[in-house]
Design a protein around this motif. Structure first.
Motif, PDB file in Angstrom:
ATOM      1  N   ALA A   1       0.830  -1.202   0.000  1.00 33.71           N
ATOM      2  CA  ALA A   1       0.000   0.000   0.000  1.00 33.71           C
ATOM      3  C   ALA A   1       0.868   1.257   0.000  1.00 33.71           C
ATOM      4  CB  ALA A   1      -0.938  -0.008   1.210  1.00 33.71           C
ATOM      5  N   VAL A   2       1.955   1.245   0.770  1.00 36.72           N
ATOM      6  CA  VAL A   2       2.889   2.377   0.789  1.00 36.72           C
ATOM      7  C   VAL A   2       3.531   2.551  -0.583  1.00 36.72           C
ATOM      8  CG1 VAL A   2       5.106   3.184   1.716  1.00 36.72           C
ATOM      9  CG2 VAL A   2       3.351   2.278   3.261  1.00 36.72           C
ATOM     10  N   ALA A   3       3.932   1.436  -1.189  1.00 39.09           N
ATOM     11  CA  ALA A   3       4.563   1.491  -2.512  1.00 39.09           C
ATOM     12  C   ALA A   3       3.614   2.071  -3.551  1.00 39.09           C
ATOM     13  CB  ALA A   3       5.026   0.096  -2.929  1.00 39.09           C
ATOM     14  N   ASP A   4       2.336   1.727  -3.452  1.00 40.68           N
ATOM     15  CA  ASP A   4       1.341   2.277  -4.388  1.00 40.68           C
ATOM     16  C   ASP A   4       1.235   3.794  -4.228  1.00 40.68           C
ATOM     17  OD1 ASP A   4       0.794  -0.205  -5.436  1.00 40.68           O
ATOM     18  OD2 ASP A   4      -1.007  -0.531  -4.218  1.00 40.68           O
ATOM     19  N   ASN A   5       1.233   4.260  -2.980  1.00 39.74           N
ATOM     20  CA  ASN A   5       1.170   5.704  -2.739  1.00 39.74           C
ATOM     21  C   ASN A   5       2.394   6.412  -3.304  1.00 39.74           C
ATOM     22  OD1 ASN A   5      -1.337   5.944  -1.489  1.00 39.74           O
ATOM     23  ND2 ASN A   5      -0.524   5.523   0.552  1.00 39.74           N
ATOM     24  N   GLU A   6       3.544   5.826  -3.084  1.00 43.74           N
ATOM     25  CA  GLU A   6       4.775   6.433  -3.592  1.00 43.74           C
ATOM     26  C   GLU A   6       4.790   6.457  -5.113  1.00 43.74           C
ATOM     27  OE1 GLU A   6       7.667   4.025  -1.620  1.00 43.74           O
ATOM     28  OE2 GLU A   6       7.705   5.297   0.184  1.00 43.74           O
ATOM     29  N   ALA A   7       4.289   5.368  -5.732  1.00 38.14           N
ATOM     30  CA  ALA A   7       4.234   5.310  -7.194  1.00 38.14           C
ATOM     31  C   ALA A   7       3.271   6.348  -7.759  1.00 38.14           C
ATOM     32  CB  ALA A   7       3.816   3.906  -7.636  1.00 38.14           C
ATOM     33  N   ASP A   8       2.245   6.685  -6.972  1.00 40.58           N
ATOM     34  CA  ASP A   8       1.272   7.695  -7.400  1.00 40.58           C
ATOM     35  C   ASP A   8       1.733   9.115  -7.103  1.00 40.58           C
ATOM     36  OD1 ASP A   8      -0.403   5.733  -8.325  1.00 40.58           O
ATOM     37  OD2 ASP A   8      -1.657   5.679  -6.537  1.00 40.58           O
ATOM     38  N   GLY A   9       2.924   9.231  -6.489  1.00 42.50           N
ATOM     39  CA  GLY A   9       3.463  10.549  -6.189  1.00 42.50           C
ATOM     40  C   GLY A   9       2.834  11.216  -4.976  1.00 42.50           C
ATOM     41  N   GLN A  10       2.239  10.422  -4.086  1.00 40.06           N
ATOM     42  CA  GLN A  10       1.621  10.992  -2.885  1.00 40.06           C
ATOM     43  C   GLN A  10       2.703  11.479  -1.927  1.00 40.06           C
ATOM     44  OE1 GLN A  10      -1.558  11.449  -2.472  1.00 40.06           O
ATOM     45  NE2 GLN A  10      -2.400  10.165  -4.112  1.00 40.06           N
ATOM     46  N   SER A  11       2.501  12.664  -1.363  1.00 38.57           N
ATOM     47  CA  SER A  11       3.475  13.181  -0.403  1.00 38.57           C
ATOM     48  C   SER A  11       3.400  12.429   0.918  1.00 38.57           C
ATOM     49  CB  SER A  11       3.234  14.687  -0.163  1.00 38.57           C
ATOM     50  OG  SER A  11       1.905  14.909   0.302  1.00 38.57           O
ATOM     51  N   ASP A  12       2.202  11.891   1.237  1.00 43.05           N
ATOM     52  CA  ASP A  12       2.007  11.106   2.455  1.00 43.05           C
ATOM     53  C   ASP A  12       1.997   9.633   2.077  1.00 43.05           C
ATOM     54  OD1 ASP A  12       1.302   9.896   4.813  1.00 43.05           O
ATOM     55  OD2 ASP A  12      -0.673  10.856   4.973  1.00 43.05           O
ATOM     56  N   ALA A  13       3.036   8.903   2.443  1.00 35.49           N
ATOM     57  CA  ALA A  13       3.144   7.483   2.067  1.00 35.49           C
ATOM     58  C   ALA A  13       2.044   6.641   2.702  1.00 35.49           C
ATOM     59  CB  ALA A  13       4.506   6.937   2.474  1.00 35.49           C
ATOM     60  N   ASP A  14       1.445   7.136   3.805  1.00 38.59           N
ATOM     61  CA  ASP A  14       0.396   6.387   4.490  1.00 38.59           C
ATOM     62  C   ASP A  14      -1.010   6.831   4.090  1.00 38.59           C
ATOM     63  OD1 ASP A  14       1.931   4.634   6.045  1.00 38.59           O
ATOM     64  OD2 ASP A  14       2.372   6.208   7.496  1.00 38.59           O
ATOM     65  N   ARG A  15      -1.122   7.625   3.068  1.00 33.22           N
ATOM     66  CA  ARG A  15      -2.426   8.135   2.649  1.00 33.22           C
ATOM     67  C   ARG A  15      -3.401   6.985   2.370  1.00 33.22           C
ATOM     68  NH1 ARG A  15      -4.780  12.710   0.369  1.00 33.22           N
ATOM     69  NH2 ARG A  15      -6.387  12.300  -1.201  1.00 33.22           N
ATOM     70  N   GLY A  16      -4.577   7.047   3.004  1.00 31.28           N
ATOM     71  CA  GLY A  16      -5.625   6.060   2.764  1.00 31.28           C
ATOM     72  C   GLY A  16      -5.420   4.722   3.446  1.00 31.28           C
ATOM     73  N   ILE A  17      -4.319   4.573   4.174  1.00 28.44           N
ATOM     74  CA  ILE A  17      -4.048   3.294   4.844  1.00 28.44           C
ATOM     75  C   ILE A  17      -4.673   3.324   6.237  1.00 28.44           C
ATOM     76  CG2 ILE A  17      -2.267   1.742   5.730  1.00 28.44           C
ATOM     77  CD1 ILE A  17      -0.431   2.784   3.517  1.00 28.44           C
TER      78      ILE A  17
END
Length: 337
Positions: A115-131
C-alpha cells in the motif's frame, strides 16, 4: 493423545467460485471429516471490513459463504464452524497481542508495504495516505484468530506465510514476557499439490480480475461462462496442448484421473473447442447439481444457517473463555478475590 488442531479462515468479501473450491474448500471439507483432527473454520467477517465497507455486500457474502460450505458437506459435528465476529474474545486477544507486538514487525507486512509502494508510485506526499489501522494491524488480528485456539497447523497460500511467522513472533514474545507456555507456535502448511485454478481469461481465477466462475450459478449462466473461457485459434482436428489450456485445467480439477487421461487423449486427437466446452459444462453441471440444490435450499432458510453458526460459536467461545481467563490473570487483569 490430543487431536491436531487445524484452523482456516474465509474472508467474507465475495461469492465463492470454482477456484476457491479447488484451492481451499474441497481439501478443507475433507479434513473436517477426519476424526483425528480438530478443525476450526470461521467466517473472517472482521477482516472483511478492511477491504469492504459496503454492509450489504459483507452481509450477503457471509450468508453465501456459510451456505456454500454447508452445501458442500462441511462436518459441523466434528469441525467447529463459526463467525469471527461472534467470538468477542478474539478482538480482546488482539489487543493483548498488540501490546507485545513491535511496530517494526507491522512495518514489514507485505500488505502494508504494498500500500505504501502504491502511494509512492502515485506521487503521494504522504506514504500512508488512505491506509487504515485495520490494514496496518491486520496481522495482529490474524494472530489472535490462530492463537485463540492454539492451532498447530494453518493451511495458507505462499503469500500468507509471513502472517504465520508474525503470529509465531507474537506468541513467543507473550510467552517470554509473561513467563508461561500460553500459546502454541503455529506452523504454516502450504500444499504444493493444490492447484491455482485459472479463470476465464487465463489468469489466476480471482474476483480482482473479474474472471471467475461462481460455484452455484444457474445452469444457463454456467454454460455462458464456460463458453467464455479463453482458448486459442486451433481448428477441430488439430492436436491441442492440454497443459496450457484453462478449459482442460478446470475439467481436470473435478474429473477423475481416468477421465482426465481420456480427455487428454481427445485433445491430442484434435477435439474442437466447441465440443470441449460443451463437455466441460456438462461435467461441471452434473458435479455441482446436487450441492447447488442444497445451496439454494440453505439460502432460502437463513435461520437454519444462523442456528448452525450460533452453535459453532458456543463451542468456540467455551474454549476462548477458558483461555482468556488465564491470559487476563497473566497480564494482571484478573478478578479480585
Amino acid at each position: 493423545m490430543s487431536k491436531r488442531r487445524v484452523l482456516t479462515g474465509i474472508t467474507t468479501t465475495g461469492t465463492p467460485h470454482l477456484g476457491n473450491y479447488v484451492g481451499a474448500i474441497k481439501p478443507a471439507i475433507a479434513e473436517s471429516q477426519n476424526p483425528d483432527v480438530q478443525s476450526y473454520y470461521f467466517l473472517a467477517d472482521l477482516h472483511a471490513l478492511i477491504k469492504a465497507q459496503d454492509p450489504q455486500r459483507v452481509q450477503q457474502s457471509r450468508l453465501e459463504i456459510a451456505a456454500t460450505w454447508l452445501a458442500l458437506g462441511l462436518d459441523t459435528d466434528n469441525a467447529i464452524f463459526y463467525r469471527q465476529s461472534d467470538i468477542h474474545e478474539i478482538p480482546e486477544l488482539a489487543w493483548l497481542l498488540s501490546c507485545v507486538c513491535a511496530k517494526g514487525l507491522m512495518n514489514r507486512s507485505h500488505a502494508y508495504k504494498a500500500a505504501v509502494a502504491d502511494n509512492e508510485a502515485d506521487g503521494q506526499s504522504d506514504a500512508d495516505r488512505g491506509i487504515t489501522m485495520g490494514l496496518f494491524g491486520y496481522p495482529v488480528l490474524m494472530a489472535a484468530d490462530i492463537l485463540m485456539f492454539n492451532a498447530h497447523k494453518v493451511p495458507v497460500g505462499r503469500d500468507q506465510i509471513q502472517h504465520i511467522e508474525m503470529a509465531r513472533d507474537m506468541a513467543g514474545r507473550f510467552n517470554h514476557i509473561y513467563k508461561g507456555d500460553y500459546f502454541t507456535l503455529p506452523e504454516a502448511i502450504v500444499d504444493e499439490k493444490v492447484e491455482v485454478l485459472r479463470g476465464l481469461d487465463g489468469r489466476k481465477m480471482s474476483k480482482s480480475y473479474d474472471n471467475t466462475i461462481p460455484l452455484f450459478v444457474s445452469e444457463k449462466k454456467l454454460l455462458k461462462l464456460v463458453r467464455k473461457i479463453k482458448t486459442n485459434s486451433l481448428e477441430p482436428g488439430e492436436p491441442k496442448d492440454p497443459d496450457t489450456c484453462t478449459l482442460f485445467q478446470i475439467y481436470s480439477a473435478f474429473a477423475t484421473v481416468e477421465e482426465s487421461a481420456d480427455m487428454r487423449q481427445r485433445y491430442q486427437q484434435g477435439i474442437g473447442w466447441g465440443d470441449a466446452k460443451n463437455e466441460v459444462f456438462e461435467y461441471l453441471n452434473a458435479h455441482l447439481r446436487e450441492p447447488r440444490e442444497r445451496y439454494e435450499a440453505l439460502m432460502s432458510d437463513p435461520a437454519y444457517i444462523e442456528q448452525v453458526l450460533v452453535k459453532g460459536a458456543e463451542r468456540a467461545r467455551a474454549e476462548a473463555n477458558t483461555l482468556m481467563e488465564k491470559l487476563r490473570v497473566a497480564v494482571g487483569l484478573g478478578r479480585f478475590q
